[in-house]
Design a protein around this motif. Structure first.
Motif, PDB file in Angstrom:
ATOM      1  N   GLN A 186     -24.344 -18.141  26.421  1.00 14.58           N
ATOM      2  CA  GLN A 186     -24.566 -19.303  27.277  1.00 14.58           C
ATOM      3  C   GLN A 186     -25.403 -18.962  28.508  1.00 14.58           C
ATOM      4  O   GLN A 186     -26.032 -19.806  29.096  1.00 14.58           O
ATOM      5  CB  GLN A 186     -23.218 -19.915  27.717  1.00 14.58           C
ATOM      6  N   ARG A 187     -25.363 -17.674  28.902  1.00 18.15           N
ATOM      7  CA  ARG A 187     -26.154 -17.239  30.050  1.00 18.15           C
ATOM      8  C   ARG A 187     -27.638 -17.371  29.740  1.00 18.15           C
ATOM      9  O   ARG A 187     -28.064 -17.017  28.648  1.00 18.15           O
ATOM     10  CB  ARG A 187     -25.850 -15.762  30.318  1.00 18.15           C
ATOM     11  N   ASP A 188     -28.434 -17.861  30.678  1.00 19.61           N
ATOM     12  CA  ASP A 188     -29.880 -17.838  30.494  1.00 19.61           C
ATOM     13  C   ASP A 188     -30.496 -17.096  31.676  1.00 19.61           C
ATOM     14  O   ASP A 188     -29.798 -16.663  32.602  1.00 19.61           O
ATOM     15  CB  ASP A 188     -30.458 -19.257  30.336  1.00 19.61           C
ATOM     16  N   THR A 202     -29.758 -18.263  35.307  1.00 18.34           N
ATOM     17  CA  THR A 202     -28.431 -17.941  35.866  1.00 18.34           C
ATOM     18  C   THR A 202     -28.393 -16.475  36.327  1.00 18.34           C
ATOM     19  O   THR A 202     -27.641 -16.132  37.231  1.00 18.34           O
ATOM     20  CB  THR A 202     -27.296 -18.184  34.847  1.00 18.34           C
ATOM     21  N   VAL A 203     -29.201 -15.630  35.709  1.00 20.78           N
ATOM     22  CA  VAL A 203     -29.251 -14.214  36.100  1.00 20.78           C
ATOM     23  C   VAL A 203     -30.134 -14.036  37.339  1.00 20.78           C
ATOM     24  O   VAL A 203     -29.841 -13.234  38.224  1.00 20.78           O
ATOM     25  CB  VAL A 203     -29.793 -13.355  34.930  1.00 20.78           C
ATOM     26  N   ASN A 248     -32.445 -16.775  39.750  1.00 17.25           N
ATOM     27  CA  ASN A 248     -33.029 -18.120  39.931  1.00 17.25           C
ATOM     28  C   ASN A 248     -34.272 -18.125  40.819  1.00 17.25           C
ATOM     29  O   ASN A 248     -34.840 -19.171  41.104  1.00 17.25           O
ATOM     30  CB  ASN A 248     -31.983 -19.103  40.480  1.00 17.25           C
ATOM     31  N   GLU A 275     -36.076 -18.342  25.744  1.00 21.10           N
ATOM     32  CA  GLU A 275     -35.433 -19.018  26.878  1.00 21.10           C
ATOM     33  C   GLU A 275     -35.820 -20.505  26.935  1.00 21.10           C
ATOM     34  O   GLU A 275     -35.017 -21.333  27.343  1.00 21.10           O
ATOM     35  CB  GLU A 275     -35.823 -18.327  28.189  1.00 21.10           C
ATOM     36  N   HIS A 279     -33.492 -29.428  30.704  1.00 23.95           N
ATOM     37  CA  HIS A 279     -33.262 -27.993  30.909  1.00 23.95           C
ATOM     38  C   HIS A 279     -34.436 -27.170  30.362  1.00 23.95           C
ATOM     39  O   HIS A 279     -34.824 -26.164  30.945  1.00 23.95           O
ATOM     40  CB  HIS A 279     -31.959 -27.555  30.248  1.00 23.95           C
TER      41      HIS A 279
END
Length: 472
Positions: A195-197, A200-201, A203, A271, A280
């Motif tokens: 779920q992490r993209d 989120t790591v 921004n 991504e 998104h």
């Protein structure tokens, strides 16, 4: 002992220093000059020209050019053996009780030649035969006079450190490659783990561009100049026995760097295709446009081109509804900068500007020039293909190799820049190891996001669903 000057000093702004009229009398039959420029020579005469004697030390541009290009005609260990033999003859090291005053005149020059070889082409010495010859010659110099023992130790210790660093780097690459998996497999088996993209790591597009620059400079730094020559394996027409490359390739840093470019392109496409919601996906495209723009400002053209390549991949470019929500003005400017027409004229102009900035830079931040690597390789390839290595009379075409050395030495200057940005391990880890989609998985995700538009796409989607989902 004299220190090796930086690479930028080797070539002046008008081109490169080809004037090799040092105090050495050259063998008239062996070397051919025009206006004091060395244009060609027999291989034997060129080897003689490399070796210092009491009254002569070769021009540094010649040393780099000959060590770079000689591997098209002979193995480095064969050249090293010849150089050692000639050095011992000049210094009379093989004679009992060598003349110490003679040694003091020539030993510093031989040590300087060994320093330049080991510093610029350290990977040659992964060959045990090279290391044996180096240690043997160094030992003879050290035995001849105690004052050179320390210099010899410094040369060998520095070389061993470089080779150990390369081995560590190769181990890290092997670990990264072992952990990279197809994202689709991970997604179907453990949906929560993915779920992490990237947003989120990290921004902040500027921060991501900085971390990309870290990866680029680290990988560039490990590429040896000889890898450009070894990329074009050819048989020397005067060598009936073997290709010079048969057992010569000791590294694959150049290939690893090209693989990084491909990985970054696929990461960008992954991504963008991953999110189920159109807004998104549009946000992700705009994010990467900002990252690409920051890469351009930094002088990181390789990451910039990888990002543009990822965004131009068919599974991404076909997402028309997504692109309709994106402000593309900035992207259009970047695409214009990297437009391939007129042999990448716009990019080459920008690269020259960055290279000029680098020459007058006061900080490492301004020194950064990371070229679009595939184009650099292509340029060197066409230079190699466009001219013969030997002239009809059997002479080595040295004019060609001056040009080759000029291109490679510019790269050598750029790869030595230290990255001025702070490292962020979490972001670097994600960029290097996050799973990415394969080609098929990218199309699958793209069709899931925006359905097939024609019969060809519908048929492809059906095939992908049965093969990919069935496999998982």
């Amino acid at each position: 002992m004299p220190q090796t000057a930086p690479f930028a000093a080797m070539f002046d702004s008008s081109g490169y220093n080809r004037n090799l009229y040092q105090s050495k009398e050259d063998n008239c039959g062996g070397l051919y000059y025009h206006d004091n420029n060395l244009l060609s020579g027999s291989l034997e005469a060129l080897i003689q020209h490399l070796v210092p004697n009491v009254d002569y030390y070769p021009d540094r541009t010649y040393i780099f050019t000959f060590l770079l290009s000689s591997r098209l005609f002979m193995h480095p260990y064969e050249l090293m053996a010849k150089v050692c033999h000639l050095c011992m003859e000049h210094q009379r090291l093989s004679e009992p009780g060598p003349d110490k005053s003679r040694i003091r005149k020539i030993a510093p020059k031989i040590l300087q030649l060994l320093t330049e070889w080991t510093e610029t082409f350290p990977y040659d010495f992964r060959d045990e035969r090279m290391m044996r010859n180096l240690k043997d010659l160094a030992q003879r110099i050290a035995n001849g006079d105690e004052m050179y023992r320390k210099n010899v130790q410094q040369i060998i210790q520095s070389l061993i450190r470089k080779l150990a660093s390369l081995s560590q780097y190769e181990e890290v690459l092997a670990k990264i490659n072992a952990t990279s998996t197809d994202r689709l497999t991970v997604l179907k088996i453990k949906p929560q783990s993915i779920q992490r993209d990237i947003i989120t790591v990290c921004n902040d597009p500027y921060m991501l561009a900085q971390q990309l620059t870290h990866i680029e400079l680290e990988r560039l730094n490990y590429i040896g100049p000889e890898e450009f020559v070894q990329a074009f394996v050819q048989k020397d027409p005067l060598d009936n026995d073997k290709s010079c490359y048969a057992d010569q390739k000791k590294t694959r840093n150049l290939e690893a760097y090209v693989e990084w470019f491909n990985r970054l392109s696929y990461l960008v496409a992954t991504e963008i295709c991953m999110p189920m919601k159109k807004k998104h996906r549009a946000r992700m495209i705009e994010y990467f446009i900002d990252v690409a723009r920051e890469c351009f400002n930094i002088g990181n053209f390789n990451s910039l081109m990888a990002i543009i390549s990822g965004m131009n991949m068919s599974p991404v470019s076909r997402l028309k509804k997504t692109w309709a929500k994106v402000k593309t003005a900035k992207f259009d400017i970047l695409e214009h900068q990297m437009d391939p027409s007129s042999n990448f004229y716009n990019y080459r102009t920008a690269l020259r500007g960055a290279a000029q900035r680098s020459l007058t830079a006061h900080s490492n931040r301004e020194k950064i020039v990371i070229p679009f690597f595939s184009l650099l390789i292509k340029d060197i390839y066409f230079l190699n293909e466009g001219c013969a290595n030997r002239l009809p009379n059997g002479h080595v075409n040295f004019e060609k190799f001056w040009e080759l050395a000029k291109q490679v030495s510019e790269f050598m200057t750029w790869k030595q820049v230290e990255c001025p940005f702070e490292r962020d391990r979490k972001i670097l880890q994600y960029l290097l190891a996050a799973p990415v989609f394969s080609d098929d998985a990218l199309y699958m995700a793209s069709y899931e996001s925006e359905g097939p538009e024609n019969h060809i796409e519908k048929d492809r989607w059906k095939t992908l669903r049965s093969t990919l989902l069935g496999r998982v």
